[in-house]
Scaffold this active site. Sequence first.
Site, mmCIF file in Angstrom:
data_model
loop_
_atom_site.group_PDB
_atom_site.id
_atom_site.type_symbol
_atom_site.label_atom_id
_atom_site.label_comp_id
_atom_site.label_asym_id
_atom_site.label_seq_id
_atom_site.Cartn_x
_atom_site.Cartn_y
_atom_site.Cartn_z
ATOM 1 N N HIS B 145 5.130 -13.064 1.827
ATOM 2 C CA HIS B 145 4.303 -11.985 2.389
ATOM 3 C C HIS B 145 2.819 -12.280 2.133
ATOM 4 O O HIS B 145 1.993 -12.175 3.043
ATOM 5 C CB HIS B 145 4.711 -10.656 1.751
ATOM 6 C CG HIS B 145 3.809 -9.498 2.082
ATOM 7 N ND1 HIS B 145 4.107 -8.565 3.055
ATOM 8 C CD2 HIS B 145 2.613 -9.126 1.566
ATOM 9 C CE1 HIS B 145 3.122 -7.678 3.120
ATOM 10 N NE2 HIS B 145 2.202 -7.982 2.222
ATOM 11 N N GLU B 146 2.492 -12.688 0.913
ATOM 12 C CA GLU B 146 1.096 -12.988 0.581
ATOM 13 C C GLU B 146 0.594 -14.185 1.370
ATOM 14 O O GLU B 146 -0.538 -14.193 1.861
ATOM 15 C CB GLU B 146 0.941 -13.252 -0.923
ATOM 16 C CG GLU B 146 1.222 -12.033 -1.804
ATOM 17 C CD GLU B 146 0.457 -10.796 -1.357
ATOM 18 O OE1 GLU B 146 -0.676 -10.936 -0.860
ATOM 19 O OE2 GLU B 146 1.005 -9.688 -1.468
ATOM 20 N N HIS B 149 -0.294 -13.182 4.762
ATOM 21 C CA HIS B 149 -1.646 -12.604 4.844
ATOM 22 C C HIS B 149 -2.710 -13.702 4.965
ATOM 23 O O HIS B 149 -3.644 -13.591 5.750
ATOM 24 C CB HIS B 149 -1.958 -11.786 3.583
ATOM 25 C CG HIS B 149 -1.504 -10.355 3.666
ATOM 26 N ND1 HIS B 149 -1.743 -9.566 4.760
ATOM 27 C CD2 HIS B 149 -0.853 -9.567 2.779
ATOM 28 C CE1 HIS B 149 -1.252 -8.356 4.541
ATOM 29 N NE2 HIS B 149 -0.698 -8.331 3.349
ATOM 30 N N GLU B 226 -0.021 -5.290 7.446
ATOM 31 C CA GLU B 226 1.079 -5.279 6.469
ATOM 32 C C GLU B 226 2.404 -5.566 7.162
ATOM 33 O O GLU B 226 3.207 -6.364 6.684
ATOM 34 C CB GLU B 226 1.158 -3.928 5.754
ATOM 35 C CG GLU B 226 0.117 -3.719 4.683
ATOM 36 C CD GLU B 226 0.017 -4.872 3.701
ATOM 37 O OE1 GLU B 226 1.062 -5.332 3.192
ATOM 38 O OE2 GLU B 226 -1.104 -5.326 3.459
#
Lengths: 138, 398
Positions: B145-146, B149, B226
Site C-alpha cells: 500500500h505504501e 502511494h 487511499e
Amino acid sequence: MLCPVCLSEMIVLEMDRIEVDHCLRCKGVWLDRGELELLVEMSGAPSGPIRGALEGRGRPLIGPKRRCPVCGVRMDEVDVEGPAPVVVDRCPRRHGLWLDEGELGRLIESAGGAPETEAVKRLLGRLLQSERGRPESG
Amino acid sequence: MWEQIRSNRRKSAILLVLMAVLLLALGSSLGAAATGAPEGAIAGAALAAAVWLILTLVAYAGGDNIMLATAGARRIEKRDLPKLFNIVEEMTIASGLPVMPEVYLIESNVPNAFAVGSPKRSAVAVTTGLLARLNRDELQGVIAHEIGHIRNQDTRFIVLAGVMVAAIVLIADLFWRSMAYGRFRGGRGRGGGQAQAILMLVALVLVILSPILARLLYFACSRKREYLADASAARFTRYPEGLASALEKIDKAVLSERPDVNRVIAPMYIVNPLAARGGISGLFSTHPPTAERIRILRAMGKSASFAQYEEAYRTVSGKSGLIGASALADSGETPVREAAAETEPVAAARKREAMDVLYRKSGYRIAQCTCGTRMKVPPTHPDPAIPCPTCGRSVSVG
Ligand SMILES: [Zn+2]
Ligand SMILES: [Zn+2]
Ligand SMILES: [Zn+2]
C-alpha cells in the site's frame, strides 16, 4: 529512559520476552503500557486491576514531582485494587506505571489471585526474590 | 492506471491552483483591512506568497527528512531486519518502482506506516507496534500500500498540498494573534470609515473560511488516493486479504491507543490515527472509513486485478469510476495467491526483534544472564559488568 525518582538512566530488563525498565540506583520499576498489554495478551488473562489502575482516575501526587519517563508529564497516583490496595504512580497520559521498590513487593503480595496480577507476579517476582535473597548491606 | 494517475495529476494541479487563489485572497484582504488602503492588498498578497514560498522551499529541500525526523524514524539496514527488507524488495519489484525505498523504523506501540518521497528517491517508515502485530502477509499488504502511494506520486502531492494548507492556517493564525494585540481594531486612527469596515468583514470571513476550505479540498483529494493505493496493494501482493486483515488490526489498535502523533504527519499514515478516534469524519477525513476499505478488499474474491477492485468498490460503496479504463482493460488475469504457510513467531518475539534494532542503533549493549534475564544497558552506563537485578550475578556487558 530516565528514572522519575533519581533521574539516572534506567537499564532495560527482558524476562520471558517482556521488558521492564529498572533503575539500578533506587530499584524502582517502570511498567510500560505496551509491555503490560503484551504480558496480559501472552498469559491469556483478561485485563485486571493493574490495567484498571492505568486507565483509572488519578489523584494529584503529593511530595516532589515525578515525571513520566516517556512524555515528561507530571505523574499522578492511582490505586491498584486488591485485598490490600497498593498506591502507585501513573502517567496521566497512560504511558505506564511506576513502582517504587517497596510498592513492587506489596503489589506482588496482594496479587489476590487475579489472573493479570498473577502474570505480573510471575514476571516481576524474580526481581523481588533476588532482593530478599541478597544479604542486607548497610 | 496511468490515465488515472494523469487525471489525478490534473486534479491535483487544479486543487493546488485553487488553494493558491485562496491564499492570495486571504493575504490581500487582510492587507487591505489592516491598512485601509489598496496598496495594503498588494503587500498582503505578497506577504502571503512569501510565506508559502518559504514553506515550499523548506518542504522541497528537506520535507521528507523533516517528516521522518518529526515521526522519530530511524533508518535501518538489511542486516537489522532482513525479513522486513525482503518484503520491501519484493514489493519494489512487483510495483516496478525504479529504486527501492529506504526503510525507517519508529518506536511506537501504535501499529502504523507511512511513505515519503518520489519514485526515484523514497522511504517507507513502519512502527515497532506494526512489526509486532502483523504476520508476513499482513505486513506485505501494508508495505505494498505504501509503495502504491510512492508509485502513484501521492506522497509528493500530500507534501505540496499540506504546505499550502499550512501556509493558509499560519496566516489565519497570525491574524488572530494580531487581533489580540489590537492591530486591526481601530485602523490606527485613520478615518477609513465604512470602506474599511467592509474590508474588515471580508477579511474576517476569509480568515474563518479559508483554513476550512483548504482542508476540505486537501482531504477530498487524498481519500481517492487511499482507495487507489489499496487497489495497487491488492495487485502487487495478489493477496487482498493480507491488507484487509492488517487494516482490521491497525484500526482496532489505533482506537485503543492514545495517539502520540503529530497532526501534520497523521494524514500520511495508512490509518489516520487522529481520524480513527472519531474526532474528524465525513468531509474532513483524509482517509475513507477503514471498515469500508476492508469490505472492498474482502469483496474481491478470486482475482486481485484492478478491474476486480473497481467491481468490489462499486458493490460496496455504490460509486464507480475509481480506476481508469485502460488499466481495467490491460490488467489481465491476476489470480489471488494462497496465504503464506509459515510458523509465525509470537507478537512479543517480533516486538523484541524490532526494539532490539532500535536499542543497538542508540548504542545500548545487550547481554544475557545465565538466569535468563536479558539486560539492555544504555551507553551512559560505562561499567563493563553489571549485577543482574534478578539473580545478583555479575554480567559482563562488553
Ligand atoms: Zn531511580
Ligand atoms: Zn507519559
Ligand atoms: Zn541473572
